[in-house]
Design an enzyme around this catalytic site. Structure first.
Site, PDB file in Angstrom:
ATOM      1  N   TRP A 187      -1.489   9.522  -1.549  1.00 13.32           N
ATOM      2  CA  TRP A 187      -0.856   9.139  -0.285  1.00 13.32           C
ATOM      3  C   TRP A 187       0.571   9.655  -0.214  1.00 13.32           C
ATOM      4  O   TRP A 187       1.002  10.163   0.837  1.00 13.32           O
ATOM      5  CB  TRP A 187      -0.920   7.627  -0.075  1.00 13.32           C
ATOM      6  CG  TRP A 187      -2.316   7.181   0.219  1.00 13.32           C
ATOM      7  CD1 TRP A 187      -3.105   6.363  -0.544  1.00 13.32           C
ATOM      8  CD2 TRP A 187      -3.131   7.569   1.347  1.00 13.32           C
ATOM      9  NE1 TRP A 187      -4.344   6.218   0.038  1.00 13.32           N
ATOM     10  CE2 TRP A 187      -4.394   6.939   1.189  1.00 13.32           C
ATOM     11  CE3 TRP A 187      -2.927   8.382   2.456  1.00 13.32           C
ATOM     12  CZ2 TRP A 187      -5.434   7.102   2.112  1.00 13.32           C
ATOM     13  CZ3 TRP A 187      -3.958   8.542   3.383  1.00 13.32           C
ATOM     14  CH2 TRP A 187      -5.180   7.911   3.206  1.00 13.32           C
ATOM     15  N   ASP A 214       5.881   3.027   1.814  1.00 11.64           N
ATOM     16  CA  ASP A 214       4.555   2.913   2.416  1.00 11.64           C
ATOM     17  C   ASP A 214       3.822   1.790   1.677  1.00 11.64           C
ATOM     18  O   ASP A 214       3.309   1.990   0.583  1.00 11.64           O
ATOM     19  CB  ASP A 214       3.810   4.245   2.264  1.00 11.64           C
ATOM     20  CG  ASP A 214       2.340   4.159   2.665  1.00 11.64           C
ATOM     21  OD1 ASP A 214       1.899   3.088   3.129  1.00 11.64           O
ATOM     22  OD2 ASP A 214       1.638   5.185   2.510  1.00 11.64           O
ATOM     23  N   LYS A 255      -5.719  -2.878   5.303  1.00 11.68           N
ATOM     24  CA  LYS A 255      -5.956  -3.238   3.910  1.00 11.68           C
ATOM     25  C   LYS A 255      -5.701  -4.732   3.693  1.00 11.68           C
ATOM     26  O   LYS A 255      -6.591  -5.467   3.340  1.00 11.68           O
ATOM     27  CB  LYS A 255      -5.062  -2.427   2.970  1.00 11.68           C
ATOM     28  CG  LYS A 255      -5.599  -1.053   2.570  1.00 11.68           C
ATOM     29  CD  LYS A 255      -5.534  -0.021   3.634  1.00 11.68           C
ATOM     30  CE  LYS A 255      -6.123   1.306   3.261  1.00 11.68           C
ATOM     31  NZ  LYS A 255      -5.158   2.390   3.124  1.00 11.68           N
TER      32      LYS A 255
HETATM   33  C1  LIG Z   1      -4.847   3.706   3.524  1.00  9.35           C
HETATM   34  C2  LIG Z   1      -3.484   4.236   3.214  1.00  9.35           C
HETATM   35  C3  LIG Z   1      -2.835   5.153   4.054  1.00  9.35           C
HETATM   36  C4  LIG Z   1      -3.489   5.716   5.296  1.00  9.35           C
HETATM   37  O1  LIG Z   1      -3.432   4.798   6.288  1.00  9.35           O
HETATM   38  P1  LIG Z   1      -3.911   5.125   7.791  1.00  9.35           P
HETATM   39  O2  LIG Z   1      -3.582   3.854   8.480  1.00  9.35           O
HETATM   40  O3  LIG Z   1      -5.375   5.429   7.711  1.00  9.35           O
HETATM   41  O4  LIG Z   1      -3.137   6.286   8.269  1.00  9.35           O
HETATM   42  C5  LIG Z   1      -1.568   5.556   3.729  1.00  9.35           C
HETATM   43  N1  LIG Z   1      -0.945   5.090   2.635  1.00  9.35           N
HETATM   44  C6  LIG Z   1      -1.531   4.222   1.793  1.00  9.35           C
HETATM   45  C7  LIG Z   1      -0.794   3.741   0.593  1.00  9.35           C
HETATM   46  C8  LIG Z   1      -2.827   3.765   2.059  1.00  9.35           C
HETATM   47  O5  LIG Z   1      -3.413   2.891   1.222  1.00  9.35           O
END
Ligand SMILES: *Cc1c(COP(=O)(O)O)cnc(C)c1O
Length: 360
Positions: free
Chosen positions: A102, A172, A196
């Site tokens: 990511w 993030d 999540k």
């Molecule tokens: C799932 C995830 C993403 C992607 O998220 P989207 O909402 O699908 O763009 C980005 N960073 C992390 C750490 C993730 O777990």
């Protein structure tokens, strides 16, 4: 009706009581005679839903008053672009920690807008480690420092918060927000996709310090400027109302559990017992360094990959689903977000032990 224990990495399991409440309110939200899905985002009903959700999130995370909370769309992936678009603010470069798939995507996106200085890169360990805190030499002139506290795919979680001095720290937190207590004041910007640990897909939450708003690259769309959304209470255009509502139910659920101190204790217990089961076994292994094992995403590799398909099939038959690991890691991955009951982890451990005894 029978519900499974769903170990999906995302979209992911939600608390059953939240789903029941959403279900009970589906046709008639609190005497309004309509579903939340059918309400105007500008009406007083939805306004109360939106305000309560934000207030509860602020309580859960003790978000200081000088931070805005934005309810957006576009996913964490859109934030890979919005962070540089809003925070570069005339500076040449930003520092990034590359510790997984990511952050790699975040780096690639940021390079479209400015220079990226890689302060750490754990590619060589196949992203199974995090850099030593003392090894991080940040550029004092960087616009910001970006990192991914929990890398969802390999299951690597930072055991510390990088110390960046006056340079804003950007995180993030898509897969570990609300999993434990957090001092928001360390950060300039925190963002996450909701699917999540918060609620349904379609909602992205941004927590941004006010002094970082209003410096976006003017050549970019208004929709990508935090100021647009901050000035309009996240209602510049139609927000993802239903996801916002369910997120609010999840925030209230976490507060009812006792807030993040209680959530943290449960998550620690769940993760430690699953890692112990893996470590005590001669059949399962976890590839991640001991100091940075994720509480939320726990891969485990079977000693014999030929048994992967059988494991997945029998686990599903036992009501334990979505355990197939990411293709880049192999084996299995159990995502045990806040909403995964401890009973689900116990059942998984019992299944793993029985599988090892009878098949390995
Ligand atoms: C799932 C995830 C993403 C992607 O998220 P989207 O909402 O699908 O763009 C980005 N960073 C992390 C750490 C993730 O777990």
């Amino acid at each position: 009706m029978s519900r499974v224990f769903n170990f999906s990495a995302g979209p992911a399991i939600l608390p059953e009581t939240v789903l029941q409440q959403a279900s009970a309110e589906m046709l008639d939200w609190q005497g309004s005679g309509m579903s939340v899905m059918e309400m105007s985002h500008r009406g007083k009903e939805f306004k109360s839903i939106a305000e309560k959700a934000e207030a509860d999130l602020r309580t859960l995370l003790a978000i200081p008053d000088n931070y805005k909370v934005l309810f957006l769309q576009g996913g964490a992936s859109m934030q890979f672009a919005m962070a540089p678009i809003n925070l570069l603010a005339g500076k040449k470069s930003a520092d990034y920690l590359l510790t997984g798939q990511w952050s790699k995507k975040a780096v690639a996106e940021a390079k479209r807008y400015g220079e990226v200085n890689l302060v750490a890169d754990t590619t060589e360990s196949k992203f199974t480690t995090v850099p030593e805190a003392s090894s991080l030499a940040f550029d004092p002139d960087a616009a910001y420092v970006h990192y991914t506290p929990n890398e969802t795919i390999v299951g690597v979680e930072f055991p510390y918060i990088p110390e960046t001095g006056d340079v804003p720290l950007v995180a993030d937190m898509s897969s570990n927000i609300l999993s434990r207590q957090l001092d928001v004041s360390h950060y300039g910007l925190i963002y996450m996709g909701a699917q999540k640990n918060i609620g349904p897909a379609g909602l992205t939450i941004v927590i941004v310090r006010e002094d970082l708003i209003g410096k976006a690259n003017p050549a970019m769309p208004a929709m990508l400027d935090y100021k647009t959304h901050a000035d309009n209470g996240s209602m510049y255009n139609t927000p993802p109302t239903y996801s916002w509502y369910v997120a609010g139910l999840v925030f209230a659920w976490a507060l009812d559990l006792g807030g993040l101190a209680a959530v943290e204790a449960i998550n620690q217990r769940k993760a430690e017992k699953l890692y112990k089961a893996i470590d005590d076994s001669a059949f399962y292994t976890n590839p991640v360094a001991l100091n940075c094992r994720s509480w939320m995403n726990i891969p485990f590799i079977l000693a014999d990959a030929e048994l992967d398909a059988t494991f997945i099939e029998q686990a599903a038959a036992a009501g334990l689903t979505s355990l197939k690991g990411h293709r880049s890691v192999g084996g299995m991955r159990a995502s045990i977000y806040n909403a995964m009951p401890e009973a689900g982890v116990d059942k998984l451990i019992a299944f793993m032990q029985e599988f090892e005894r009878t098949r390995a």
